[in-house]
Design an enzyme around this catalytic site. Structure first.
Site, PDB file in Angstrom:
ATOM      1  CE  LYS A 111     -27.045  66.555  10.854  1.00  0.00           C
ATOM      2  NZ  LYS A 111     -26.866  67.614  12.193  1.00  0.00           N
ATOM      3  CE  LYS A 194     -26.630  74.600   7.133  1.00  0.00           C
ATOM      4  NZ  LYS A 194     -25.693  74.531   8.140  1.00  0.00           N
ATOM      5  CE  LYS A 197     -18.639  71.861  11.644  1.00  0.00           C
ATOM      6  NZ  LYS A 197     -18.536  72.836  12.322  1.00  0.00           N
TER       7      LYS A 197
END
Ligand code: TYM
Length: 331
Positions: A111, A194, A197
């Site tokens: 992140k 993977k 969203k």
């Protein structure tokens, strides 16, 4: 009876990864366990949603939990911020969470790289909030996908540390759970990693997607020119397509396309058409339920209120004991 806790961040509609990595097991577990499933709205603040987006996304996830078959009478289905005792436990756990161990968490590092302009303290302490969610109900099992494995290790560390520090056996050490099988990772359609969203347009198939959208996404999924040597190892994008097929289609179908691949006769267009058909068949009833429930705010309000009350019964009692153990005592 053992206790199970799990949650989903409200950042939009749920996708097939959420369903097959976690939700499917929530539904299976709700009758046999003391179950708590929640919408992790505190967690979603790390990305700074607007109030409208936050509220809208919480509603979407609440609707989709119900559409997937969570029974709010059996399980406690609640919104994380309706149990503010979670925030208190988060604060308490943070006092014993160390910079070094938090900085080493893979999701934090990813992140921080992805959003260097917004490396906030909430991102760093994400694992202590997640641990608070889980141990506030003294959970034993946590149904999650593979990407959450490291967070569960941290949860066990925090629970163990608390018990050791105060010389108690208060918190169980909860385990990531998939009925004895390894945790699931559903791949995306963009050929790598993977389904997620925030992985970019076309990577994820959402439960609420209309058939024409599903078709467009699947037909555009990354593939290649096909194998030229019999029985060759599948490159990642192709293995991903087969992984999706294994989840969505019958064993016969998988076997058919495996054989075609191994004999170098595979036509990815055919495989994709089959995948579209099976995904549409699977999502159709969910989509109908999602539409119905989305227009029933009164029912959603009732479900949320009932969940808040049941979550509070469990969480507030445990926090009271934690306060006592730590030494916050009345005179
Ligand atoms: P979140 O919202 O990213 O995802 C919700 C659940 O879906 C699973 N999942 C997947 N499983 C397999 N393949 C995929 N491609 C895939 N994508 C998502 C996730 O593993 C997860 O189980 N930190 C959590 C939310 C959370 C939580 C908790 C979970 C907060 N507190 C306490 C359990 C217990 C998260 O961001 O999940």
């Amino acid at each position: 009876m053992e206790t199970v806790v799990s949650g989903i961040r409200p950042t939009g509609n749920l996708h097939l990864g959420n369903y097959f990595g976690a939700m499917q097991n929530f539904v299976k577990m709700q009758s046999e366990y003391n179950s708590f499933f929640f919408i992790a709205d505190y967690h979603s603040l790390t990305t700074h949603p607007t109030p409208e987006d936050l509220h809208g996304n919480v509603k979407k996830v609440l609707v989709e939990y119900l559409a997937c078959g969570i029974d709010p009478e059996k399980a406690t289905l609640y919104i994380q911020s309706d149990l503010p005792e979670t925030a208190e436990l988060y604060l308490l756990l943070n006092m014993n969470a160390y910079m070094g161990e938090l900085e080493r968490v893979t999701t934090f590092k990813e992140k921080a790289k992805k959003q260097p302009q917004n490396v906030n303290a909430g991102l760093l302490t994400y694992p202590s909030l997640m641990a608070a969610d889980i141990i506030i109900h003294k959970a034993n099992k946590v149904p999650v996908g593979k990407d959450q494995e490291q967070h569960l290790e941290m949860t066990r560390t925090f629970a163990r540390r608390f018990n050791r520090m105060y010389k108690v056996q208060f918190f169980p050490e909860p385990e990531a759970f998939n009925f004895g099988a390894t945790l699931v990772k559903i791949p995306g359609l963009d050929g790598s990693g993977k389904m997620g969203k925030s992985e970019g347009e076309g990577n994820a198939i959402f439960l609420a997607d209309e058939p024409n959208v599903i078709k467009k996404k699947v037909m555009r999924a990354v593939s290649d020119a096909g194998p030229t040597v019999p029985n060759s190892i599948k490159p990642e994008p192709i293995e991903n397509l087969f992984s999706l097929l294994r989840v969505m289609s019958t064993a016969d179908t998988v076997e058919y396309f495996e054989a075609k691949y191994n004999s170098c006769e595979i036509r990815y267009g055919d495989l994709k058409k089959q995948l579209v058909e099976d995904i549409v068949k699977f999502t159709e009833p969910l989509r109908e339920r999602i539409k119905e429930l989305s227009s029933d705010d009164k029912y959603l309000g009732k479900v949320a209120a009932m969940g808040a009350e049941k979550a509070h019964d469990s969480g507030a009692k445990n926090i009271k004991d934690v306060r006592e153990i730590i030494g916050f005592r009345k005179f």
